[in-house]
Scaffold this motif. Structure first.
Motif, PDB file in Angstrom:
ATOM      1  N   LEU A 114      20.378  52.922  39.812  1.00  0.00           N
ATOM      2  CA  LEU A 114      20.871  52.367  41.071  1.00  0.00           C
ATOM      3  C   LEU A 114      21.808  53.364  41.757  1.00  0.00           C
ATOM      4  N   ILE A 122      23.385  53.854  45.838  1.00  0.00           N
ATOM      5  CA  ILE A 122      23.382  53.428  47.240  1.00  0.00           C
ATOM      6  C   ILE A 122      23.997  54.476  48.145  1.00  0.00           C
ATOM      7  N   ASP A 126      29.093  56.366  45.263  1.00  0.00           N
ATOM      8  CA  ASP A 126      28.880  55.113  44.534  1.00  0.00           C
ATOM      9  C   ASP A 126      30.010  54.765  43.586  1.00  0.00           C
ATOM     10  N   THR A 148      30.764  47.613  51.383  1.00  0.00           N
ATOM     11  CA  THR A 148      30.090  48.044  50.150  1.00  0.00           C
ATOM     12  C   THR A 148      29.013  47.054  49.720  1.00  0.00           C
ATOM     13  N   GLU A 156      26.036  47.335  52.066  1.00  0.00           N
ATOM     14  CA  GLU A 156      25.213  48.522  51.796  1.00  0.00           C
ATOM     15  C   GLU A 156      24.324  48.302  50.580  1.00  0.00           C
ATOM     16  N   LEU A 157      24.858  47.686  49.539  1.00  0.00           N
ATOM     17  CA  LEU A 157      24.066  47.420  48.336  1.00  0.00           C
ATOM     18  C   LEU A 157      22.889  46.507  48.656  1.00  0.00           C
ATOM     19  N   THR A 196      20.259  48.265  50.739  1.00  0.00           N
ATOM     20  CA  THR A 196      19.516  49.214  49.905  1.00  0.00           C
ATOM     21  C   THR A 196      18.468  48.493  49.068  1.00  0.00           C
ATOM     22  N   LYS A 200      14.373  48.693  49.074  1.00  0.00           N
ATOM     23  CA  LYS A 200      13.634  49.016  47.847  1.00  0.00           C
ATOM     24  C   LYS A 200      12.569  47.960  47.543  1.00  0.00           C
TER      25      LYS A 200
END
Length: 171
Positions: A93, A95, A99, A138, A141-142, A145, A149
């Motif tokens: 993982l 991002i 990170d 944060t 963004e995770l 992402t 995916k």
């Protein structure tokens, strides 16, 4: 009266699609975002929503790497962000370039804040928290992402997992 000595069989844990986890993470995140203008009076509930969004997002990532749902429910993982995040990192993982600074710090601070269910109840040991703005950025963004995916967009229907009846008050 004769009692059976056989142990009750545990129902097998159904596998949950990673998209179900990430869509629910997005729901918790969106609720926190819609409430952010009230952050001064709702900071604890907002941190709880972001904490839960992180937990679901990590579980989405792990499920996308075929980690069984039953594994995600084990006591050492369950609601422990630090363990979930470390498992995700081991599986690749990423991002962004910072990170460990961004998500690593957010995860550690929220995990400490949640000791003894401290984001749901009063925690006398709570000493620090990340700012809500940093947390919001944060976690967002995770989730973004992971959605990329997994190929999730707003119109992606979640996997059909069960039917739930919601009843209104009789008139």
């Amino acid at each position: 009266m004769i009692r059976s000595r056989t142990k009750a069989k545990r129902r097998p844990t159904p596998e949950v699609d990673p998209i179900a986890f990430v869509k629910l993470a997005r729901e918790f995140y969106n609720l926190a975002e819609r409430s952010s203008d009230l952050e001064a009076s709702l900071s604890k509930p907002l941190y709880f929503l972001y904490f839960h969004a992180l937990e679901l997002a990590f579980k989405a990532f792990l499920r996308s790497h075929h980690v069984p749902t039953s594994e995600l429910q084990k006591k050492d993982k369950g609601h422990t962000l630090t363990v979930l995040y470390e498992d995700c990192r081991k599986l690749g993982l990423v991002i962004g370039p910072l990170d460990q600074f961004d998500i690593g710090n957010i995860v550690n601070m929220l995990q400490l804040a949640n000791e003894y269910q401290g984001l749901r109840y009063f925690n006398p040991d709570l000493k620090s928290l990340p700012t809500l703005a940093w947390t919001r950025e944060t976690v967002g963004e995770l989730i973004t992402t992971l959605e990329a995916k997994l190929g999730v967009v707003a119109s992606t229907p979640g996997p059909a997992t069960k039917l739930v009846f919601v009843w209104g008050k009789p008139e």
